[in-house]
Design an enzyme around this catalytic site. Structure first.
Site, PDB file in Angstrom:
ATOM      1  N   ASP A 109      -8.113   4.770  11.211  1.00 12.78           N
ATOM      2  CA  ASP A 109      -6.440   4.914  11.503  1.00 12.78           C
ATOM      3  C   ASP A 109      -6.845   6.758  11.169  1.00 12.78           C
ATOM      4  O   ASP A 109      -5.561   7.951  11.104  1.00 12.78           O
ATOM      5  CB  ASP A 109      -5.559   4.078  11.128  1.00 12.78           C
ATOM      6  CG  ASP A 109      -5.063   3.235  12.271  1.00 12.78           C
ATOM      7  OD1 ASP A 109      -5.378   3.794  13.316  1.00 12.78           O
ATOM      8  OD2 ASP A 109      -4.646   2.313  11.576  1.00 12.78           O
ATOM      9  N   ASP A 166       1.023  -1.052  -0.039  1.00 15.92           N
ATOM     10  CA  ASP A 166       0.046   0.298   0.184  1.00 15.92           C
ATOM     11  C   ASP A 166       0.918   0.879  -0.342  1.00 15.92           C
ATOM     12  O   ASP A 166       0.844   1.944  -0.763  1.00 15.92           O
ATOM     13  CB  ASP A 166      -0.818   0.198   1.417  1.00 15.92           C
ATOM     14  CG  ASP A 166      -2.031  -0.902   1.252  1.00 15.92           C
ATOM     15  OD1 ASP A 166      -1.460  -1.973   1.045  1.00 15.92           O
ATOM     16  OD2 ASP A 166      -3.244  -0.906   1.865  1.00 15.92           O
ATOM     17  N   ARG A 181      -0.440   5.689  17.139  1.00 15.33           N
ATOM     18  CA  ARG A 181      -1.342   6.378  16.304  1.00 15.33           C
ATOM     19  C   ARG A 181      -0.442   7.807  16.072  1.00 15.33           C
ATOM     20  O   ARG A 181      -0.633   8.556  15.889  1.00 15.33           O
ATOM     21  CB  ARG A 181      -2.647   6.779  15.398  1.00 15.33           C
ATOM     22  CG  ARG A 181      -3.013   5.203  15.146  1.00 15.33           C
ATOM     23  CD  ARG A 181      -1.852   4.839  14.511  1.00 15.33           C
ATOM     24  NE  ARG A 181      -2.676   3.143  13.506  1.00 15.33           N
ATOM     25  CZ  ARG A 181      -1.925   2.417  13.313  1.00 15.33           C
ATOM     26  NH1 ARG A 181      -0.158   2.603  13.657  1.00 15.33           N
ATOM     27  NH2 ARG A 181      -2.239   1.669  12.597  1.00 15.33           N
ATOM     28  N   SER A 196      -4.854  -8.798   6.796  1.00 14.70           N
ATOM     29  CA  SER A 196      -4.135  -7.540   6.732  1.00 14.70           C
ATOM     30  C   SER A 196      -4.278  -7.820   8.367  1.00 14.70           C
ATOM     31  O   SER A 196      -4.454  -7.988   9.568  1.00 14.70           O
ATOM     32  CB  SER A 196      -5.042  -6.348   7.032  1.00 14.70           C
ATOM     33  OG  SER A 196      -6.078  -5.937   7.715  1.00 14.70           O
TER      34      SER A 196
END
Length: 418
Positions: A136, A27, A107, A190
């Protein structure tokens, strides 16, 4: 024909340099090329080592191959545990009763470092690889907004039409981007990982009625395969933070690393959860938080003998609000900082040791001691004592019962039955 991304240039004139949160995976490798082409901008890559357990050298190699001149690969493990995980543990933060917030807590640190690197390199924008469906994107962008409101934040997943694994691979191959062989088929799920946890979502996990396969679990043994003999460990605390294991002083990241190993061996910290995302949908995730589960249990154990009842109960009332703020990306908000100040004040005397029993998926507190204990054997003993007059309880009960008696009499007068 290879899929082509739509040409969006909403900020192309104003954006000259972009800092990309870069893992080196499919990605973000595609995003790197896409940003270079569609914004005609220089891209700086930033890869955070948060203890995900992956080799980071390939990320540097891929960035170099893509022509990136400024490459940041930062070891943030100690900062991550000390300044983010430990404050969360002091709060006993749990989202929706079970989730230990492993993705959420990483994050804000990534957002903070993105902003710092933007300032160091003179970048005018940052970019991330979060999709438009997840939490996110919110966490990254709220963090950036709180730290530098003038920085632009680019989210390619909300701009392009590369909306499938097949299209990403086609774009990568058309642009000479290396694609790992295990990415050529439909990925089974994932994974996001850091020193606190692993999170697995999507594909074979999307049906919440189906039990997750054993292949999903990466950090823990199956509880039924764990040792048949329990293991006992002792965690030392100072002001609410773990500082030692079995009497040996350790740094924050080393504490968590060691507890992860104990949790792995004994199959501790697995969670299958359907949670409510901030963006509105429900999602199913498989989480592994071996060391964090042990640490949270131990912290509760030391608080049991060092926190006053009023302080403990108030903390328990504040905790869901704190956890929700963290989950939704408001780490840098004034309300989270206010709550943290109150929580940290409560931890002044949360010092001592907790002994735990680890056995086949479970962690149990079996002993607690502290120089600042509020536990008084003289008061709670069932034997004869000289400090507590049991007759005092009679007046205490009468006063607390008074309002209940008055309401009962009113019901009788009004003829109410419920």
């Amino acid at each position: 024909m290879p899929s082509r991304a739509k040409d969006h240039r909403p900020m192309s004139k104003s954006v000259k340099k972009i800092v990309l949160a870069y893992s080196g995976g499919l990605d973000t490798s595609v995003i790197l090329k896409w940003l270079q082409d569609h914004y005609d901008a220089e891209v700086v890559t930033f890869t955070a080592d948060l203890g995900q357990g992956e080799e980071l050298a390939p990320a540097r190699r891929k960035a170099e191959k893509a022509g990136v001149k400024e490459i940041y690969i930062d070891d943030l493990r100690e900062e991550f545990v000390r300044d983010y995980c430990f404050p969360m543990v002091r709060a006993n933060a749990v989202y929706e009763g079970q989730y230990l917030l492993g993705t959420s807590i990483a994050r804000p640190l990534i957002a903070k470092r993105l902003v710092e690197i933007a300032h160091e390199t003179g970048a005018d924008a940052v970019a991330h690889g979060a999709t438009g469906k997840g939490n996110d994107q919110v966490r990254f962008e709220l963090g950036v907004a709180a730290l530098d409101p003038d920085l632009k934040c680019i989210a390619p997943w909300r701009e392009w039409d590369l909306n499938s694994r097949t299209k990403l691979i086609e774009y990568a191959e058309a642009n000479g981007i290396e694609v790992a062989k295990d990415k050529r088929g439909e990925a089974p799920f994932s994974v996001d990982a850091n020193l606190w946890h692993t999170s697995s979502e999507g594909k074979i996990l999307e049906d919440p009625a189906e039990e997750a396969s054993d292949i999903v679990y990466q950090r823990t043994n199956a509880p039924e395969d764990a040792p048949d003999t329990p293991e006992y460990i002792t965690i030392g605390f100072e002001r609410g933070d773990a500082v030692s294991i079995n009497g040996k002083p350790l740094s924050p990241a080393t504490v968590l690393t060691k507890l992860n190993e104990y949790g792995r061996i004994h199959g501790i910290g697995r969670l299958d959860l359907v949670e409510n995302r901030f963006v509105g949908m429900k999602s199913r995730g498989i989480y592994e938080t071996p060391g964090g589960t042990i640490l949270m249990m131990a912290h509760r154990g030391i608080e049991q003998i060092t926190l006053d009842r009023g302080a403990m109960h108030l903390k328990d009332e504040l905790m869901p609000r704190y956890a929700k703020l963290l989950y939704e990306g408001f780490w840098f908000s004034p309300e989270r900082e206010m709550l943290q100040a109150a929580i940290d004040h409560s931890q002044r005397h949360v010092t001592g040791e907790v002994r735990l029993k680890l056995y086949k998926g479970s962690v149990t507190v079996v002993g607690r001691s502290s120089p600042a204990t509020l536990y008084s054997l003289a008061h709670v003993t069932f034997e004869e004592d000289m400090v507590y007059d049991q007759k005092d309880a009679e007046g205490f009960i009468r006063l607390n019962a008074l309002r209940l008696k008055l309401m009962a009499r009113r019901k009788r007068v009004l003829g109410e039955n419920d």
